[in-house]
Design an enzyme around this catalytic site. Structure first.
Site, short mmCIF file in Angstrom:
data_model
loop_
_atom_site.label_atom_id
_atom_site.label_comp_id
_atom_site.label_asym_id
_atom_site.label_seq_id
_atom_site.Cartn_x
_atom_site.Cartn_y
_atom_site.Cartn_z
N HIS A 81 0.85 -1.19 0.00
CA HIS A 81 0.00 0.00 0.00
C HIS A 81 0.89 1.24 0.00
O HIS A 81 2.10 1.16 0.05
CB HIS A 81 -0.97 0.02 1.19
CG HIS A 81 -0.40 0.47 2.49
ND1 HIS A 81 -1.13 1.20 3.41
CD2 HIS A 81 0.83 0.30 3.03
CE1 HIS A 81 -0.38 1.44 4.47
NE2 HIS A 81 0.80 0.92 4.29
N CYS A 97 6.01 6.56 4.17
CA CYS A 97 4.79 5.82 3.82
C CYS A 97 4.18 6.33 2.51
O CYS A 97 3.29 5.69 1.96
CB CYS A 97 3.76 5.93 4.93
SG CYS A 97 4.34 5.22 6.48
N HIS A 135 5.10 0.38 -0.39
CA HIS A 135 5.77 -0.50 0.58
C HIS A 135 4.71 -1.52 1.01
O HIS A 135 3.65 -1.58 0.39
CB HIS A 135 6.34 0.30 1.75
CG HIS A 135 5.32 0.96 2.61
ND1 HIS A 135 4.62 2.08 2.23
CD2 HIS A 135 4.83 0.63 3.83
CE1 HIS A 135 3.77 2.43 3.18
NE2 HIS A 135 3.87 1.55 4.16
N HIS A 182 3.21 -4.74 4.15
CA HIS A 182 3.18 -5.27 5.51
C HIS A 182 2.67 -6.71 5.54
O HIS A 182 1.90 -7.11 4.66
CB HIS A 182 2.25 -4.44 6.41
CG HIS A 182 2.65 -3.02 6.56
ND1 HIS A 182 3.71 -2.63 7.33
CD2 HIS A 182 2.13 -1.87 6.03
CE1 HIS A 182 3.82 -1.31 7.27
NE2 HIS A 182 2.89 -0.82 6.50
N ASP A 203 -5.28 -10.42 0.37
CA ASP A 203 -3.98 -11.08 0.55
C ASP A 203 -3.16 -11.02 -0.73
O ASP A 203 -3.67 -11.32 -1.82
CB ASP A 203 -4.21 -12.55 0.94
CG ASP A 203 -2.89 -13.24 1.28
OD1 ASP A 203 -2.01 -12.59 1.88
OD2 ASP A 203 -2.73 -14.42 0.93
N HIS A 204 -1.90 -10.66 -0.59
CA HIS A 204 -0.98 -10.53 -1.73
C HIS A 204 -1.51 -9.53 -2.77
O HIS A 204 -1.30 -9.68 -3.96
CB HIS A 204 -0.69 -11.90 -2.39
CG HIS A 204 0.30 -12.71 -1.62
ND1 HIS A 204 -0.03 -13.41 -0.50
CD2 HIS A 204 1.63 -12.93 -1.80
CE1 HIS A 204 1.04 -14.05 -0.03
NE2 HIS A 204 2.06 -13.77 -0.79
N GLU A 222 -0.70 -3.69 11.95
CA GLU A 222 0.03 -3.29 10.74
C GLU A 222 1.49 -3.73 10.86
O GLU A 222 2.12 -4.15 9.89
CB GLU A 222 -0.05 -1.78 10.56
CG GLU A 222 0.52 -1.30 9.25
CD GLU A 222 0.54 0.21 9.14
OE1 GLU A 222 -0.14 0.74 8.27
OE2 GLU A 222 1.23 0.87 9.94
#
Lengths: 136, 136, 136, 136, 136, 136
Positions: free
Chosen positions: A14, A33, A39, A41, A79-80, A125
């Site tokens: 994100h 950010c 980047h 998480h 996810d992913h 996060e």
């Protein structure tokens, strides 16, 4: 009343970027950010429901069914993925952990059976930052 | 000989994508990890050095200096970055955790003082997947 | 309303000793915790604030600013210190985890901006013992 | 009011099996958890009490005494046991984590001194599944 | 050479009981672990393989395939089972964590492809007890 | 050969201070760790032994006996103590984690039975810093 929690994991890319602001303002407010190349998480998601344990099963809710609902309505979609680009329920929202938790609440709450209430979405996060949303 | 380990955290976006392959072949081999819009992780990095404890300090190496070296030569370059696009030492490499661990070893090893040897780079991609590299 | 938590670490020495009691009474009540030569802990501190996410940032509060406030008003004063001897806001108090959590609440609450309320101080003394204080 | 939590560990065998149902119905509802030869878990139990810190000790309650009460009235009865066969307070109940948490609450609440209230039983069945019971 | 580790979870019932000994001798040696009605654990299994990262993928071995092999040849056979009664590869062995780790090694090693060597089986019986087996 | 590890916890106060140096030099080298009023830690100690599993028990060594030996010869001497002032085996040594690990090795190694060898002392000073000592 007993509270039952199931945790699930997902990971995603994100960035934090407000399109109404200049690039410089975004950098000033969001720092690293705001990196335009993204980047990401490993998120840890804890979903808590509440209800009365059934006399037949001893369960508030079958935790395997809870896991299936979370996977089908949330994990499959995020996810992913890239939270800003790929996720319908985050469209046109700032991709903060706060807003993601609210979005996850809205995804899950219609799919719980009668007698089982969604109580809390807790979303890590990083291991040192998390948010909680109780639906109000 | 005593082994001293310091752990540091970073997070980053990446994708697994071999440019010599078709998009379909990449999807077949890497699955969701090939998502062209990226995904990401909270990485946990454990750096182990070895040496003789100094009689003056009791230290193999000052762990604050070790942390500073890791931050300056690794974390600064990869935290909140896109590993495929933003990181010089990953250029033209597959962005697997294996290759990232080898790259981190190569970044750190020239910066340790005499008498202190780099022993291991241990890198968690998720809480359930990690790699270790011992320099050979 | 969304709840945002940031965890920070510090370590410190302390002892449990009531100066109005004899040494024997202190030993009887506090056991090894009364050791006159001190003992110590790695404390883990979780600070939870609550508020409405901002439409501009998606944040209840910028977690980096929250971290800075905690470091400036709490960690700087207690990290690598002796809680009984070195910490102004613990003077003349029993150095229990309970009182330390209340003291940390009082340190932080004046420094939060309008619209952001302190909700909880959660303080781990060991991985198996923690206290929570909600300000009332 | 300050909340104090102590965690304790135990491990036990159990199965989920409703004697009013056929074997097939049990298998259909409980899946692998109905295995007639039992399975088991490392449980983690977190007991939270609340009260006013004493001016003399700084304690809501002496955490060593809390640990002793938990060990005497709960851990002794369930650690390294079969929850279905060996535990008096689970007799004729479905051995779900929900019912176990309620049973532990009932074991502990008579043994706390005046001024200290039991607030929560939090019980992990696995690192990713837990229940909470607040006595009502 | 890079080392790649994948962790998987399972839970099971077991007891420690040597059939060549009297019941009293078993109780004396194994204590609560000899409970004839069984007890159980959440086991955490870490499987480490080693090899050269492939130039095409950057992988020592595809971690999803590693996970599939572990699930097919180990987890399916022992998860939610009774280690003494239900598991073919533990038949006529003492059900210690040591022997379980050796048994898991023997289950996995025939199923790894050329170029990938099994390096270590690390098995947690509780969060504070684990064994490691390196195949020799 | 199988490796068996048991972890134990203790907490203690200490400071890093070389009596051959000025106060200023100590501050320069050790920073906050030189605080004359002490600081402290929750230490986590992992003791690994190795040997052949016994055909009678399946054990390399009875983990309860290992725990008893660690408690008797190490934990009793250092838990809730001041490492610089209260611990005989740290007398006249710099109280670094490195030296503490070597000291613990020397405490334990004479007390293991034949056929069981001490393999490693792993000692966490904080969750992000640990040392390992293998006896040579």
């Amino acid at each position: 009343m007993v509270y039952l929690t199931r945790s699930e994991h997902f990971n995603a890319a994100h960035k934090l970027f407000n399109p109404n602001w200049t690039y410089e303002k975004n950098e000033e407010v969001f720092g690293k950010c705001a990196n335009e190349n993204w980047h990401g998480h490993n998120y840890e998601l804890l979903v808590t429901v509440k209800g009365q344990p059934s006399p037949d099963t001893g369960f508030v809710f079958d935790v395997k069914k809870l896991s299936t609902i979370i996977k089908e309505h949330v994990i499959e979609k995020i996810d992913h993925r890239n939270l800003n680009l790929d996720v319908d329920f985050m469209k046109d929202k700032m991709c903060s952990t706060e807003n993601l938790a609210i979005g996850i609440w809205q995804q899950l709450t219609p799919h719980l059976p009668e007698g089982v209430q969604l109580h809390c979405i807790k979303l890590y996060e990083t291991p040192r930052i998390y948010v909680e949303y109780f639906g109000e």
